[in-house]
Design an enzyme around this catalytic site. Structure first.
Site, mmCIF file in Angstrom:
data_model
loop_
_atom_site.group_PDB
_atom_site.id
_atom_site.type_symbol
_atom_site.label_atom_id
_atom_site.label_comp_id
_atom_site.label_asym_id
_atom_site.label_seq_id
_atom_site.Cartn_x
_atom_site.Cartn_y
_atom_site.Cartn_z
ATOM 1 N N ALA A 1 3.038 -0.250 12.009
ATOM 2 C CA ALA A 1 3.908 -1.291 11.446
ATOM 3 C C ALA A 1 4.848 -1.947 12.457
ATOM 4 C CB ALA A 1 4.708 -0.773 10.247
ATOM 5 N N ALA A 2 4.671 -1.629 13.753
ATOM 6 C CA ALA A 2 5.510 -2.301 14.765
ATOM 7 C C ALA A 2 5.232 -3.808 14.722
ATOM 8 C CB ALA A 2 5.213 -1.752 16.149
ATOM 9 N N GLY A 3 3.962 -4.161 14.522
ATOM 10 C CA GLY A 3 3.594 -5.582 14.428
ATOM 11 C C GLY A 3 4.217 -6.236 13.204
ATOM 12 N N ASP A 4 4.371 -5.476 12.136
ATOM 13 C CA ASP A 4 4.994 -6.036 10.923
ATOM 14 C C ASP A 4 6.484 -6.291 11.157
ATOM 15 O OD1 ASP A 4 2.526 -5.730 9.685
ATOM 16 O OD2 ASP A 4 2.994 -3.709 8.996
ATOM 17 N N LYS B 1 1.001 -4.247 4.917
ATOM 18 C CA LYS B 1 1.580 -5.180 5.895
ATOM 19 C C LYS B 1 2.588 -6.136 5.245
ATOM 20 C CE LYS B 1 -2.504 -4.829 8.779
ATOM 21 N NZ LYS B 1 -1.966 -3.745 9.620
ATOM 22 N N GLY B 2 2.271 -6.614 4.041
ATOM 23 C CA GLY B 2 3.171 -7.544 3.368
ATOM 24 C C GLY B 2 4.487 -6.871 3.008
ATOM 25 N N ASN C 1 0.832 -1.213 0.000
ATOM 26 C CA ASN C 1 0.000 0.000 0.000
ATOM 27 C C ASN C 1 0.855 1.247 0.000
ATOM 28 O OD1 ASN C 1 -2.334 -1.592 0.424
ATOM 29 N ND2 ASN C 1 -2.069 -1.477 2.651
HETATM 30 O O1 RIB Z 1 0.641 -2.525 9.646
HETATM 31 C C1 RIB Z 1 0.706 -1.242 9.130
HETATM 32 C C2 RIB Z 1 0.206 -1.230 7.717
HETATM 33 O O2 RIB Z 1 -1.170 -1.532 7.708
HETATM 34 C C3 RIB Z 1 0.315 0.099 7.013
HETATM 35 O O3 RIB Z 1 1.542 0.255 6.357
HETATM 36 C C4 RIB Z 1 -0.894 0.103 6.096
HETATM 37 O O4 RIB Z 1 -0.580 0.144 4.747
HETATM 38 C C5 RIB Z 1 -1.699 -1.134 6.467
HETATM 39 O O5 RIB Z 1 -1.491 -2.173 5.597
#
Ligand code: RIB
Length: 313
Positions: free
Chosen positions: A254-257, A44-45, A15
């Site tokens: 995005a901390a979880g990512d 997220k990906g 995104n």
């Molecule tokens: O986890 C954060 C993400 O969630 C953002 O970057 C946003 O694009 C959504 O996918």
């Protein structure tokens, strides 16, 4: 954990994030002032792909962007991070995915995603690239793609004995137990509550929540508890808590990512789930110290420094 080979495949979303900092979240019908508007690569990906690459993994990604300016910029920025973008399609019929993100003074966020081209990733895109699964150690998935595509990725990953890790975010209305059948499920507290109906809030409840997800088919659950660290629970119900790292929080986006990607990289390098979760806690904490999604993903040396500075068991 910061060294060694790790081959990671991400089947996930991409995104463009449109971010604004606000003093507080608006209520319905209200207009408020915000500041510090930024357009940042996210999804997220893609965030997990960038995080894994910065931690030293070799990363490939299956996904889709629109044939538009955002799509070109997103792909270019992923390639610049060293992610192999060969399997990211450019959709003819949909615009690139976008996310509207508000970040408040405490660093908490609210996110609305318009999935766009992410919904054009089909099970066929997965089945036709089965070779990529044979060449990776870990496959990372989230739920911003069509659910049947994620199910296809889980199925192919299992067939090739690749470690499957699913971030169940965002939790869909029709979450079927088939989606739980992964090696590691990594919900945060909000997602865990949506999935089980219980609010992970204290030691006893956290464990009940995680056990329920094991009962639904996950081999292991790593519950992301934010400022409380994380809870690891294995199929045999053996569990342990990993304490948090202390950092100055600016933006939790995005901390979880970062957490899930780091967990995947460590597991790919052969770490135990306990050590992988410690590494993931550190990466997730560091991602909270900067504004933005991919912009905030930490490098391997930063994670190592934090772990050395704040040794935990
Ligand atoms: O986890 C954060 C993400 O969630 C953002 O970057 C946003 O694009 C959504 O996918």
């Amino acid at each position: 954990m910061t060294d060694g080979e790790a081959n990671v495949l991400v089947v996930g979303s991409i995104n463009m994030d449109l971010m604004v900092r606000v003093g507080r979240m608006p209520v319905p019908g209200e207009t408020i002032h915000g500041e510090d508007f930024r357009t940042n690569p996210g999804g997220k990906g893609a965030n997990q792909a960038v995080a894994a690459a910065r931690l030293g993994a070799k990363v490939r990604m299956i996904g889709s962007v629109g044939r538009d300016d955002f799509g070109r910029a997103l792909k270019q920025s992923l390639a610049g991070e060293g992610v192999d973008v060969e399997y990211i399609r450019e959709s003819e019929r949909s615009a690139s995915g976008t996310a509207m993100i508000l970040v408040d003074q405490k660093g908490e966020n609210s996110i609305v995603v318009a999935g766009g081209a992410n919904f054009d990733v089909t099970p066929d895109d997965v089945f036709s690239r089965e070779d990529l699964f044979t060449e990776c150690d870990v496959v990372l998935m989230q739920l911003e793609l069509p659910l049947q595509t994620v199910r296809a990725a889980i199925e192919v990953g299992r067939r090739h004995h690749v470690r499957t890790i699913l971030d169940p975010a965002p939790v869909p209305k029709q979450f079927s137990d088939g989606l739980c059948e992964v090696d590691i499920l990594t919900p945060n507290v909000v997602e865990a509550e949506r999935l089980t109906g219980h609010k992970a809030a204290e030691e006893r409840v956290d464990k009940i929540v995680a056990s329920q997800l094991i009962a639904r088919g996950a081999k292991n659950v790593v519950l992301k508890l934010g400022s409380r660290g994380s809870l690891v629970i294995c199929a045999d119900q053996h569990f342990y808590r990993i304490p948090p790292y202390k950092v100055l929080v600016r933006d939790t986006t995005a901390a979880g990512d970062a957490f899930t990607a780091a967990l995947g990289v460590a597991v790919a390098r052969g770490a135990s789930l306990h050590d992988a979760a410690r590494f993931a806690n550190a990466a997730g904490a560091l991602a909270c110290t900067k504004f933005g999604a991919q912009a905030a993903m930490p490098a391997a040396y930063e994670v190592k420094m934090l772990m050395d500075d704040q040794p935990t068991k």
